[in-house]
Motif scaffolding. Structure first.
Motif, PDB file in Angstrom:
ATOM      1  N   VAL A   1      20.885  38.098  45.575  1.00  0.00           N
ATOM      2  CA  VAL A   1      22.110  38.421  44.843  1.00  0.00           C
ATOM      3  C   VAL A   1      23.343  38.093  45.682  1.00  0.00           C
ATOM      4  CG1 VAL A   1      23.481  40.295  43.844  1.00  0.00           C
ATOM      5  CG2 VAL A   1      21.020  40.168  43.386  1.00  0.00           C
ATOM      6  N   VAL A   2      23.295  38.381  46.974  1.00  0.00           N
ATOM      7  CA  VAL A   2      24.419  38.057  47.851  1.00  0.00           C
ATOM      8  C   VAL A   2      24.654  36.546  47.870  1.00  0.00           C
ATOM      9  CG1 VAL A   2      25.219  38.030  50.254  1.00  0.00           C
ATOM     10  CG2 VAL A   2      24.228  40.121  49.288  1.00  0.00           C
ATOM     11  N   ALA A   3      23.589  35.774  47.968  1.00  0.00           N
ATOM     12  CA  ALA A   3      23.734  34.311  47.970  1.00  0.00           C
ATOM     13  C   ALA A   3      24.338  33.822  46.659  1.00  0.00           C
ATOM     14  CB  ALA A   3      22.373  33.660  48.203  1.00  0.00           C
ATOM     15  N   GLU A   4      23.915  34.408  45.539  1.00  0.00           N
ATOM     16  CA  GLU A   4      24.466  34.039  44.235  1.00  0.00           C
ATOM     17  C   GLU A   4      25.942  34.402  44.150  1.00  0.00           C
ATOM     18  OE1 GLU A   4      23.606  34.814  39.454  1.00  0.00           O
ATOM     19  OE2 GLU A   4      22.583  36.028  40.967  1.00  0.00           O
ATOM     20  N   ALA A   5      26.291  35.605  44.594  1.00  0.00           N
ATOM     21  CA  ALA A   5      27.683  36.047  44.527  1.00  0.00           C
ATOM     22  C   ALA A   5      28.585  35.163  45.383  1.00  0.00           C
ATOM     23  CB  ALA A   5      27.789  37.497  44.989  1.00  0.00           C
ATOM     24  N   ARG A   6      28.099  34.764  46.542  1.00  0.00           N
ATOM     25  CA  ARG A   6      28.906  33.930  47.437  1.00  0.00           C
ATOM     26  C   ARG A   6      29.287  32.604  46.778  1.00  0.00           C
ATOM     27  NH1 ARG A   6      29.381  38.203  49.452  1.00  0.00           N
ATOM     28  NH2 ARG A   6      28.751  38.843  51.561  1.00  0.00           N
ATOM     29  N   ARG A   7      28.432  32.108  45.918  1.00  0.00           N
ATOM     30  CA  ARG A   7      28.749  30.838  45.231  1.00  0.00           C
ATOM     31  C   ARG A   7      29.963  30.994  44.318  1.00  0.00           C
ATOM     32  NH1 ARG A   7      22.969  30.588  44.875  1.00  0.00           N
ATOM     33  NH2 ARG A   7      22.948  31.197  42.678  1.00  0.00           N
ATOM     34  N   TYR A   8      30.247  32.214  43.907  1.00  0.00           N
ATOM     35  CA  TYR A   8      31.405  32.477  43.045  1.00  0.00           C
ATOM     36  C   TYR A   8      32.568  33.086  43.837  1.00  0.00           C
ATOM     37  CZ  TYR A   8      28.208  31.821  39.100  1.00  0.00           C
ATOM     38  OH  TYR A   8      27.304  31.307  38.189  1.00  0.00           O
ATOM     39  N   GLY A   9      32.411  33.223  45.143  1.00  0.00           N
ATOM     40  CA  GLY A   9      33.440  33.874  45.939  1.00  0.00           C
ATOM     41  C   GLY A   9      33.522  35.365  45.683  1.00  0.00           C
ATOM     42  N   ALA A  10      32.411  35.943  45.257  1.00  0.00           N
ATOM     43  CA  ALA A  10      32.379  37.362  44.908  1.00  0.00           C
ATOM     44  C   ALA A  10      31.649  38.168  45.983  1.00  0.00           C
ATOM     45  CB  ALA A  10      31.711  37.561  43.549  1.00  0.00           C
TER      46      ALA A  10
ATOM     47  N   GLN B   1      18.332  51.692  57.169  1.00  0.00           N
ATOM     48  CA  GLN B   1      19.621  51.319  56.596  1.00  0.00           C
ATOM     49  C   GLN B   1      20.249  50.151  57.360  1.00  0.00           C
ATOM     50  OE1 GLN B   1      21.332  55.324  56.899  1.00  0.00           O
ATOM     51  NE2 GLN B   1      21.545  55.357  54.674  1.00  0.00           N
ATOM     52  N   LEU B   2      20.185  50.211  58.688  1.00  0.00           N
ATOM     53  CA  LEU B   2      20.774  49.140  59.499  1.00  0.00           C
ATOM     54  C   LEU B   2      20.033  47.831  59.312  1.00  0.00           C
ATOM     55  CD1 LEU B   2      21.533  51.077  62.804  1.00  0.00           C
ATOM     56  CD2 LEU B   2      23.141  50.403  61.012  1.00  0.00           C
ATOM     57  N   ARG B   3      18.727  47.901  59.203  1.00  0.00           N
ATOM     58  CA  ARG B   3      17.940  46.683  58.980  1.00  0.00           C
ATOM     59  C   ARG B   3      18.333  46.036  57.648  1.00  0.00           C
ATOM     60  NH1 ARG B   3      13.333  48.640  60.399  1.00  0.00           N
ATOM     61  NH2 ARG B   3      12.530  49.201  58.330  1.00  0.00           N
ATOM     62  N   TYR B   4      18.517  46.866  56.642  1.00  0.00           N
ATOM     63  CA  TYR B   4      18.944  46.373  55.324  1.00  0.00           C
ATOM     64  C   TYR B   4      20.330  45.730  55.403  1.00  0.00           C
ATOM     65  CZ  TYR B   4      20.808  46.758  50.537  1.00  0.00           C
ATOM     66  OH  TYR B   4      21.412  46.507  49.335  1.00  0.00           O
ATOM     67  N   LEU B   5      21.272  46.408  56.063  1.00  0.00           N
ATOM     68  CA  LEU B   5      22.637  45.888  56.167  1.00  0.00           C
ATOM     69  C   LEU B   5      22.662  44.553  56.905  1.00  0.00           C
ATOM     70  CD1 LEU B   5      24.544  49.195  56.985  1.00  0.00           C
ATOM     71  CD2 LEU B   5      24.767  47.837  54.896  1.00  0.00           C
ATOM     72  N   GLU B   6      21.926  44.459  57.989  1.00  0.00           N
ATOM     73  CA  GLU B   6      21.926  43.232  58.783  1.00  0.00           C
ATOM     74  C   GLU B   6      21.246  42.082  58.053  1.00  0.00           C
ATOM     75  OE1 GLU B   6      20.083  44.733  62.266  1.00  0.00           O
ATOM     76  OE2 GLU B   6      21.867  45.861  62.894  1.00  0.00           O
ATOM     77  N   ALA B   7      20.184  42.390  57.292  1.00  0.00           N
ATOM     78  CA  ALA B   7      19.438  41.338  56.595  1.00  0.00           C
ATOM     79  C   ALA B   7      20.182  40.819  55.376  1.00  0.00           C
ATOM     80  CB  ALA B   7      18.060  41.857  56.177  1.00  0.00           C
ATOM     81  N   THR B   8      20.888  41.714  54.671  1.00  0.00           N
ATOM     82  CA  THR B   8      21.497  41.326  53.394  1.00  0.00           C
ATOM     83  C   THR B   8      22.935  40.838  53.526  1.00  0.00           C
ATOM     84  OG1 THR B   8      22.251  43.587  52.961  1.00  0.00           O
ATOM     85  CG2 THR B   8      20.054  42.960  52.131  1.00  0.00           C
ATOM     86  N   GLY B   9      23.682  41.402  54.482  1.00  0.00           N
ATOM     87  CA  GLY B   9      25.089  41.045  54.603  1.00  0.00           C
ATOM     88  C   GLY B   9      25.942  41.563  53.467  1.00  0.00           C
ATOM     89  N   VAL B  10      25.542  42.688  52.843  1.00  0.00           N
ATOM     90  CA  VAL B  10      26.359  43.246  51.758  1.00  0.00           C
ATOM     91  C   VAL B  10      27.731  43.638  52.294  1.00  0.00           C
ATOM     92  CG1 VAL B  10      24.421  44.021  50.354  1.00  0.00           C
ATOM     93  CG2 VAL B  10      25.373  45.556  52.086  1.00  0.00           C
ATOM     94  N   ASP B  11      28.716  43.609  51.417  1.00  0.00           N
ATOM     95  CA  ASP B  11      30.104  43.858  51.798  1.00  0.00           C
ATOM     96  C   ASP B  11      30.465  45.336  51.783  1.00  0.00           C
ATOM     97  OD1 ASP B  11      31.103  40.894  51.737  1.00  0.00           O
ATOM     98  OD2 ASP B  11      29.997  41.197  49.868  1.00  0.00           O
ATOM     99  N   VAL B  12      29.730  46.106  50.986  1.00  0.00           N
ATOM    100  CA  VAL B  12      29.953  47.541  50.832  1.00  0.00           C
ATOM    101  C   VAL B  12      28.579  48.198  50.735  1.00  0.00           C
ATOM    102  CG1 VAL B  12      31.178  49.333  49.517  1.00  0.00           C
ATOM    103  CG2 VAL B  12      31.968  46.967  49.420  1.00  0.00           C
TER     104      VAL B  12
END
Length: 285
Positions: A120-129, A159-170
């Protein structure tokens, strides 16, 4: 100013420790007057849409309302898709122009949640989202999404493993908060926010904001909750305002829809200004 990516709106809020109201709208009147209330407070604002609202109004119509009402807007604002477990709805909203999405895969095992969030992060990045992530479901249902059962809390390491792997903004952790109307005063685990932010500085989303005390809001915001969600309070304000006006109209035998709309609009604007003041975002635009 004007429409901005969610991350740009939250960056100064996170750094300066104020909270941006993230208010779930339900129709054109609430879109217009949440925005108007933010302008009156000179506050950045995030308008959130539930999956239910997206489906009821339609992606194209809802986004057309947004673009029309934000034309020439004087405060930073973003359009966010709240709690969405449906990948197709996420894709449709991103393609239409939503600034950010919350991919709510909290019902899945953490590993699968993490794998799909990366996509989902990769998809959102394509739209600048931008993307908000969640691995622990927030107790209570929000427009048909969620569960009344309290979710198992994950360790800081997970939680930290998830944050580091996904790169979510929030990131939206469970800290004892809940959707809907609190049946008793909530007991919040403020330290979870502090521990997360200290280990991985990322803006935290506080869900279940309706019903928290001003002191609880301020404590959470001071620890890094830069996005503060308000849904139930908007619904209650909207419906109670309608109800009060209609009772008076019935008693007086006067039926004037434009007066009803003006009455409700004023209450929605006042609610928005109130939260901007409490969260410290007033005057920050």
């Amino acid at each position: 100013m004007a429409v901005q990516p969610l991350s740009e709106i939250l960056r100064p809020a996170f750094e300066q420790r104020y909270g941006v109201p993230a208010i779930n709208i339900v129709n054109d009147l609430t879109i217009e007057n949440v925005l108007a209330g933010a302008v009156e407070a000179s506050s950045p604002v995030i308008l959130q849409t539930s999956v239910k609202t997206v489906r009821q109004i339609g992606v194209d119509v809802l986004f057309a309302m947004w673009t029309s009402m934000t034309a020439g807007i004087e405060v930073p604002c973003a359009l966010h898709l709240d709690h969405c477990p449906d990948r197709q709805v996420i894709s449709d909203c991103l393609a239409a122009g939503w600034n950010s999405v919350l991919f709510d895969a909290s019902a899945l095992p953490v590993e699968e949640n993490q794998r799909q969030t990366v996509e989902v992060v990769a998809e959102a990045r394509r739209y600048g989202a931008d993307v908000e992530g969640e691995i622990e479901s927030i107790t209570g249902q929000e427009d048909g999404v969620g569960s009344d059962e309290e979710s198992k809390r994950q360790t800081l390491e997970v939680q930290l493993r998830y944050l580091e792997a996904t790169g979510v903004d929030v990131f939206a952790p469970a800290i004892g908060n809940a959707h809907g109307t609190y049946k008793r005063a909530p007991v919040l685990d403020f330290q979870r926010v502090s521990d997360l932010v200290a280990a991985h500085p990322v803006p935290i989303a506080l869900h279940g904001g309706s019903g928290l005390s001003d002191e609880q809001f301020r404590d959470c915001i001071a620890r890094g909750c830069a996005k503060v969600n308000i849904s139930t309070a908007l619904k209650e304000t909207y419906m109670r305002s309608n109800l009060a006006f209609l009772k008076d109209a019935e008693a007086a035998g006067k039926w004037d829809p434009p007066s009803l709309f003006s009455h409700v609009a004023a209450d929605v604007r006042a609610m928005t200004r109130h939260f901007a003041e409490v969260f410290g975002s007033a005057g920050r635009a």
